[in-house]
Design an enzyme around this catalytic site. Sequence first.
Site, PDB file in Angstrom:
ATOM      1  N   THR A 121       0.853  -1.201   0.000  1.00 59.76           N
ATOM      2  CA  THR A 121       0.000   0.000   0.000  1.00 59.76           C
ATOM      3  C   THR A 121       0.881   1.241   0.000  1.00 59.76           C
ATOM      4  O   THR A 121       1.733   1.404   0.871  1.00 59.76           O
ATOM      5  CB  THR A 121      -0.926  -0.033   1.239  1.00 59.76           C
ATOM      6  OG1 THR A 121      -1.878  -1.060   1.045  1.00 59.76           O
ATOM      7  CG2 THR A 121      -1.632   1.299   1.448  1.00 59.76           C
ATOM      8  N   GLN A 161      -4.490  -7.397  -6.332  1.00 63.20           N
ATOM      9  CA  GLN A 161      -4.982  -7.848  -5.028  1.00 63.20           C
ATOM     10  C   GLN A 161      -6.349  -7.234  -4.727  1.00 63.20           C
ATOM     11  O   GLN A 161      -6.493  -6.013  -4.634  1.00 63.20           O
ATOM     12  CB  GLN A 161      -3.990  -7.502  -3.914  1.00 63.20           C
ATOM     13  CG  GLN A 161      -4.312  -8.295  -2.643  1.00 63.20           C
ATOM     14  CD  GLN A 161      -3.560  -7.843  -1.419  1.00 63.20           C
ATOM     15  OE1 GLN A 161      -3.500  -6.655  -1.147  1.00 63.20           O
ATOM     16  NE2 GLN A 161      -3.004  -8.774  -0.670  1.00 63.20           N
ATOM     17  N   HIS A 179      -7.365 -10.801  -0.924  1.00 63.79           N
ATOM     18  CA  HIS A 179      -6.742 -10.356   0.329  1.00 63.79           C
ATOM     19  C   HIS A 179      -7.619 -10.802   1.496  1.00 63.79           C
ATOM     20  O   HIS A 179      -8.657 -10.204   1.777  1.00 63.79           O
ATOM     21  CB  HIS A 179      -6.606  -8.838   0.297  1.00 63.79           C
ATOM     22  CG  HIS A 179      -5.748  -8.248   1.384  1.00 63.79           C
ATOM     23  ND1 HIS A 179      -5.378  -8.964   2.498  1.00 63.79           N
ATOM     24  CD2 HIS A 179      -5.170  -7.021   1.511  1.00 63.79           C
ATOM     25  CE1 HIS A 179      -4.612  -8.191   3.270  1.00 63.79           C
ATOM     26  NE2 HIS A 179      -4.480  -7.002   2.693  1.00 63.79           N
ATOM     27  N   ASN A 217      -4.401  -9.712   7.402  1.00 64.18           N
ATOM     28  CA  ASN A 217      -4.123  -8.409   8.034  1.00 64.18           C
ATOM     29  C   ASN A 217      -5.333  -7.671   8.601  1.00 64.18           C
ATOM     30  O   ASN A 217      -5.341  -6.444   8.682  1.00 64.18           O
ATOM     31  CB  ASN A 217      -3.350  -7.505   7.063  1.00 64.18           C
ATOM     32  CG  ASN A 217      -2.045  -8.145   6.620  1.00 64.18           C
ATOM     33  OD1 ASN A 217      -1.580  -9.090   7.256  1.00 64.18           O
ATOM     34  ND2 ASN A 217      -1.459  -7.673   5.543  1.00 64.18           N
ATOM     35  N   TYR A 255      -8.500  -7.348   7.543  1.00 63.03           N
ATOM     36  CA  TYR A 255      -9.532  -6.753   6.695  1.00 63.03           C
ATOM     37  C   TYR A 255     -10.764  -7.678   6.635  1.00 63.03           C
ATOM     38  O   TYR A 255     -10.828  -8.672   7.370  1.00 63.03           O
ATOM     39  CB  TYR A 255      -8.940  -6.391   5.329  1.00 63.03           C
ATOM     40  CG  TYR A 255      -7.806  -5.396   5.522  1.00 63.03           C
ATOM     41  CD1 TYR A 255      -8.082  -4.100   5.981  1.00 63.03           C
ATOM     42  CD2 TYR A 255      -6.470  -5.752   5.364  1.00 63.03           C
ATOM     43  CE1 TYR A 255      -7.056  -3.192   6.237  1.00 63.03           C
ATOM     44  CE2 TYR A 255      -5.443  -4.855   5.622  1.00 63.03           C
ATOM     45  CZ  TYR A 255      -5.743  -3.574   6.060  1.00 63.03           C
ATOM     46  OH  TYR A 255      -4.731  -2.684   6.334  1.00 63.03           O
ATOM     47  N   ARG A 300      -4.372 -14.694   0.061  1.00 55.58           N
ATOM     48  CA  ARG A 300      -3.381 -14.301   1.072  1.00 55.58           C
ATOM     49  C   ARG A 300      -3.988 -14.357   2.471  1.00 55.58           C
ATOM     50  O   ARG A 300      -5.074 -13.821   2.708  1.00 55.58           O
ATOM     51  CB  ARG A 300      -2.877 -12.885   0.812  1.00 55.58           C
ATOM     52  CG  ARG A 300      -1.667 -12.537   1.663  1.00 55.58           C
ATOM     53  CD  ARG A 300      -1.078 -11.178   1.316  1.00 55.58           C
ATOM     54  NE  ARG A 300       0.382 -11.206   1.400  1.00 55.58           N
ATOM     55  CZ  ARG A 300       1.109 -10.245   1.950  1.00 55.58           C
ATOM     56  NH1 ARG A 300       0.545  -9.173   2.443  1.00 55.58           N
ATOM     57  NH2 ARG A 300       2.435 -10.340   1.992  1.00 55.58           N
ATOM     58  N   ASN A 351      -4.306  -4.681  13.259  1.00 52.64           N
ATOM     59  CA  ASN A 351      -5.743  -4.366  13.160  1.00 52.64           C
ATOM     60  C   ASN A 351      -6.582  -5.135  14.181  1.00 52.64           C
ATOM     61  O   ASN A 351      -7.704  -5.552  13.894  1.00 52.64           O
ATOM     62  CB  ASN A 351      -6.264  -4.601  11.727  1.00 52.64           C
ATOM     63  CG  ASN A 351      -5.828  -3.497  10.770  1.00 52.64           C
ATOM     64  OD1 ASN A 351      -5.669  -2.350  11.168  1.00 52.64           O
ATOM     65  ND2 ASN A 351      -5.634  -3.842   9.498  1.00 52.64           N
ATOM     66  N   GLY A 398       8.784  -7.167   0.510  1.00 55.32           N
ATOM     67  CA  GLY A 398       8.068  -5.899   0.533  1.00 55.32           C
ATOM     68  C   GLY A 398       9.013  -4.724   0.650  1.00 55.32           C
ATOM     69  O   GLY A 398       9.315  -4.038  -0.327  1.00 55.32           O
ATOM     70  N   ARG A 399       9.509  -4.528   1.862  1.00 55.78           N
ATOM     71  CA  ARG A 399      10.386  -3.362   2.085  1.00 55.78           C
ATOM     72  C   ARG A 399      11.586  -3.352   1.136  1.00 55.78           C
ATOM     73  O   ARG A 399      11.984  -2.302   0.653  1.00 55.78           O
ATOM     74  CB  ARG A 399      10.845  -3.325   3.543  1.00 55.78           C
ATOM     75  CG  ARG A 399       9.846  -2.616   4.440  1.00 55.78           C
ATOM     76  CD  ARG A 399      10.037  -2.980   5.883  1.00 55.78           C
ATOM     77  NE  ARG A 399       9.555  -4.330   6.136  1.00 55.78           N
ATOM     78  CZ  ARG A 399       9.647  -4.953   7.302  1.00 55.78           C
ATOM     79  NH1 ARG A 399      10.218  -4.355   8.329  1.00 55.78           N
ATOM     80  NH2 ARG A 399       9.182  -6.169   7.453  1.00 55.78           N
TER      81      ARG A 399
END
Length: 363
Positions: free
Chosen positions: A26, A99, A175, A178, A180, A227, A235, A319-320
């Site tokens: 994101t 995604q 997705h 995490n 959601y 995922r 969250n 990711g990073r």
Amino acid sequence: MSAPLLSPVKLGRYTLPNRIVMAPLTRNRTVTDNIPNALMALHYEQRASAGLIVSEATQVSPQGLGYPNTPGIHSPEQIEGWKLITNAVHAKGGKIFLQLWHVGRISHPDLQPNGDLPVAPSAIAPEGEVATYTGMKPYVTPRALELEEIPQIIEQYRIGAKNALEAGFDGVEIHSANGYLLDQFLQDNSNHRTDIYGGSVENRARLLLEVTEAVVSVWGSDRVGVRLSPSGIFNSMYDSNRAVTFGYAVKELNRFNLAYLHLVAPRVEGFGSPEDQPDLGADFFRPIFNGTIITAGGYTFETGNAAIASGNADLVAFGRLYIANPDLVERFAVGASLNKPDRNTFYGGDEKGYTDYPTLQAS
Ligand code: 8OZ
């Protein structure tokens, strides 16, 4: 030393040149009406040597939005915008999945159509604050979805999947991680429903499985991934028995013969792990899932290669490292040093910290 990350792999109907996945990230870089733009196309194009790119989380509907300036896949303008990205990635020989995302309760009336309450399995607020267009605000108590509304939620995912096909993607990832919407249904701390979508693990996994069925009806099973973050506490997520809940969900996903299962590894920085339960990583799911596994979360070239060599995973998502290294594959291949990602430019802003990280060749 052999480097399994740099070897080809079959994923659904595709054969990928390497096992290095660009993780969904994101970045909040849309400007107008959550429409993907040319700057985003450049960002993805720069990273097209990944074996697979998974796009940033993309809301399937206005109701699915929970952060400023994240892209959608529900309007004709958004479909056109995404074509800039799929064309750019394909021109460089890459593959990109979209995604599909609905945030559920991780939103705020300021971000919802008509200032409505966010929707969720149950009227239980997450802890913390949400970024709105006018600053940080506490999360509100969401509205529990009526049983009669659930088909509309599934339909949002189906239409998002259909739009992604039109936009030229190579596949889609659901997705369900995490914290959601789909994760909120799966885990018993956020799902207190007493209908067929709550209570037993069979009921809590129902929405994920019905959404998967709808998305597979559009794409075919070999271009759809899912995922999950079975160990995450981001969250405000918690389940009283994660091994049972996620073990069941993954076992049931086998019926679709999906392109892959994408797991967020335990104890990833910022995502945590519940202290009272064992970690559920790729090693736990390998014997349960009959297909390709991608593992994500804080991996390096060394630990990523080890994860594949161990037999527990087939691909590794970064990711990073991908934020700061557009040519991550080439850097890994020659053992080059890596650029350091700058947290201050992760979310929102312009090309700074987004498309201006140098390649090895440029630096
Ligand atoms: C960080 C910030 C905003 C959203 C996720 C889509 O965790 C996200 C996300 C991550 O999956």
